[in-house]
Design an enzyme around this catalytic site. Structure first.
Site, mmCIF file in Angstrom:
data_model
loop_
_atom_site.group_PDB
_atom_site.id
_atom_site.type_symbol
_atom_site.label_atom_id
_atom_site.label_comp_id
_atom_site.label_asym_id
_atom_site.label_seq_id
_atom_site.Cartn_x
_atom_site.Cartn_y
_atom_site.Cartn_z
ATOM 1 N N GLU A 215 10.757 9.068 61.175
ATOM 2 C CA GLU A 215 10.837 7.951 60.240
ATOM 3 C C GLU A 215 10.914 6.657 61.050
ATOM 4 O O GLU A 215 11.980 6.060 61.235
ATOM 5 C CB GLU A 215 12.053 8.094 59.319
ATOM 6 C CG GLU A 215 12.067 7.085 58.191
ATOM 7 C CD GLU A 215 13.266 7.219 57.273
ATOM 8 O OE1 GLU A 215 13.412 6.352 56.407
ATOM 9 O OE2 GLU A 215 14.027 8.185 57.431
ATOM 10 N N ASP B 243 24.160 19.513 68.017
ATOM 11 C CA ASP B 243 23.772 20.515 67.027
ATOM 12 C C ASP B 243 23.441 19.765 65.744
ATOM 13 O O ASP B 243 24.322 19.296 65.025
ATOM 14 C CB ASP B 243 24.928 21.492 66.800
ATOM 15 C CG ASP B 243 24.536 22.666 65.906
ATOM 16 O OD1 ASP B 243 23.570 22.528 65.133
ATOM 17 O OD2 ASP B 243 25.210 23.709 65.973
ATOM 18 N N HIS C 32 8.306 -0.323 54.732
ATOM 19 C CA HIS C 32 7.845 1.001 55.137
ATOM 20 C C HIS C 32 6.331 1.033 55.277
ATOM 21 O O HIS C 32 5.793 1.542 56.265
ATOM 22 C CB HIS C 32 8.301 2.059 54.122
ATOM 23 C CG HIS C 32 9.627 2.663 54.443
ATOM 24 N ND1 HIS C 32 9.760 3.892 55.035
ATOM 25 C CD2 HIS C 32 10.893 2.184 54.276
ATOM 26 C CE1 HIS C 32 11.049 4.162 55.204
ATOM 27 N NE2 HIS C 32 11.744 3.145 54.756
ATOM 28 N N LYS D 94 29.323 22.974 58.941
ATOM 29 C CA LYS D 94 27.961 22.663 58.494
ATOM 30 C C LYS D 94 27.790 22.810 56.989
ATOM 31 O O LYS D 94 26.746 23.233 56.515
ATOM 32 C CB LYS D 94 26.946 23.521 59.262
ATOM 33 C CG LYS D 94 26.999 23.263 60.762
ATOM 34 C CD LYS D 94 26.272 24.293 61.581
ATOM 35 C CE LYS D 94 26.497 24.025 63.063
ATOM 36 N NZ LYS D 94 25.981 25.085 63.928
#
Length: 352
Positions: free
Chosen positions: A39, A246, A341, A170
């Protein structure tokens, strides 16, 4: 012949953004940060927030509130009374269990044990400090030690699991938002109104209103769990990938609250991130690109144990604030976000 598929490397465009001006006990000065992302508009967006930080004396003030890595073990008792009795016995042996963990690890220290009894199930949420490592494997190994010791001391208990999901690893959870997992960090900035108008092309009042209506009220309406922010995950993932973290830990890492208020003519803006799971040693940190990134960030210096990881967490929080402030400012103006964008991504396609 080597298996091409198994040895393939996935390229991720990476750019150093900033510098960001920061202050605080963990890091001070002006520092660029690496963002690995597809992005690409994220780079100029964080860069705009970095410009704001440089226009403010002291820049972004970062405070590391707490640090801990958690693992919850699961034990099975014959009934709730036995589970409660065992939990009380474990709490009474905290110093003994701390000594046990310390005897097997140079860096793991058992901070506390929190217990939860559900029916005949006993969950023990163990919290540790882990030095400069994020500590996933370190705390699992320590939890194994504690689990074995508890099973020996409490013969009526049976093994359930070395990870009972109360960690919570997580996964978005209330427990992590309340008690923290990783580094609990607050980044804050006081921006003069003139800087808001010049650099962000908006006003203090519009930014404050949007944060309340979008992040807070919109987040409640969406059922967000202890989360009120626009896009912490974008910046976190980019920094995690660039520094060998991670990446799955952005799940809990993206929990956090953006707060904004008017202070006279100025804007007070803060990002609170209770679950930044980052480390400067361990798996992935010896890869050439990662090693260079950590060195350039100043996270490979000879410091007290844990100081390099706190430095990385502070820089991460500062970058998150830069991206959050820039995105919210863009969203106060109709059409600005999408126009940016389109302009930036098409320019990237032409260069390619």
């Amino acid at each position: 012949m080597p298996d091409v598929a198994s040895s393939a490397v996935t390229p991720i465009p990476t750019r150093w953004v900033g510098p960001i001006r920061v202050s605080g006990d963990a890091v001070a000065g002006e520092h660029e940060v690496p963002l690995a992302t597809y992005e690409t508009p994220l780079w100029p967006s964080v860069g705009r927030g970095a410009r704001v930080s440089r226009a403010v004396e002291g820049g972004i003030r970062v405070t590391v509130v707490d640090e801990r890595m958690t693992r919850s073990v699961l034990l099975v008792a014959p009934d709730a009374a036995a589970a409660v009795s065992a939990a009380r016995a474990v709490q009474g042996r905290l110093a003994e269990l701390q000594a046990l963990v310390a005897s097997q690890s140079r860096f793991a220290w058992l901070l506390e044990i929190r217990d939860e009894v559900i029916g005949n199930l006993l969950y023990l949420r163990l919290a540790f400090t882990t030095g400069d490592a994020s500590g996933h494997n370190m705390v699992t190994q320590a939890a194994d030690l504690v689990l074995q010791d508890v099973l020996r001391a409490e013969p009526r208990l049976e093994y359930g699991s070395v990870s009972g999901n109360l960690c919570a690893d997580k996964k978005v959870s209330a427990v992590n938002g309340l008690l923290g997992r990783g580094k609990n960090v607050v980044a804050e900035l006081l921006v003069p109104g003139a800087v808001v108008e010049r650099e962000l092309r908006t006003s203090v009042r519009r930014l404050v209103d949007l944060n309340t209506r979008k992040n807070l009220v919109g987040g409640i309406a969406a059922g967000s769990l202890r989360t009120a922010n626009a896009h912490y995950a974008n910046v976190l993932l980019a920094l995690y990938l660039a520094t060998g973290q991670d990446a799955a830990n952005i799940v809990e890492g993206s929990q956090g609250i953006t707060w904004a208020e008017e202070r006279g003519d100025d804007l007070y803006f803060s990002c609170t991130l209770p679950n930044l799971v980052v480390g400067t040693v361990g798996n992935g940190k010896n890869l050439p690109g990662v090693e260079l990134a950590l060195e350039r960030l100043g996270c490979r210096e000879d410091r007290a144990v844990g100081a390099n990881a706190r430095r990385l967490a502070a820089l991460t929080a500062a970058a998150v604030l830069c991206g959050e402030l820039s995105l919210l400012a863009a969203q106060t103006n109709p059409g600005e976000l999408m126009a940016a964008h389109v302009r930036l991504e098409r320019r990237a396609e032409v260069r390619a």
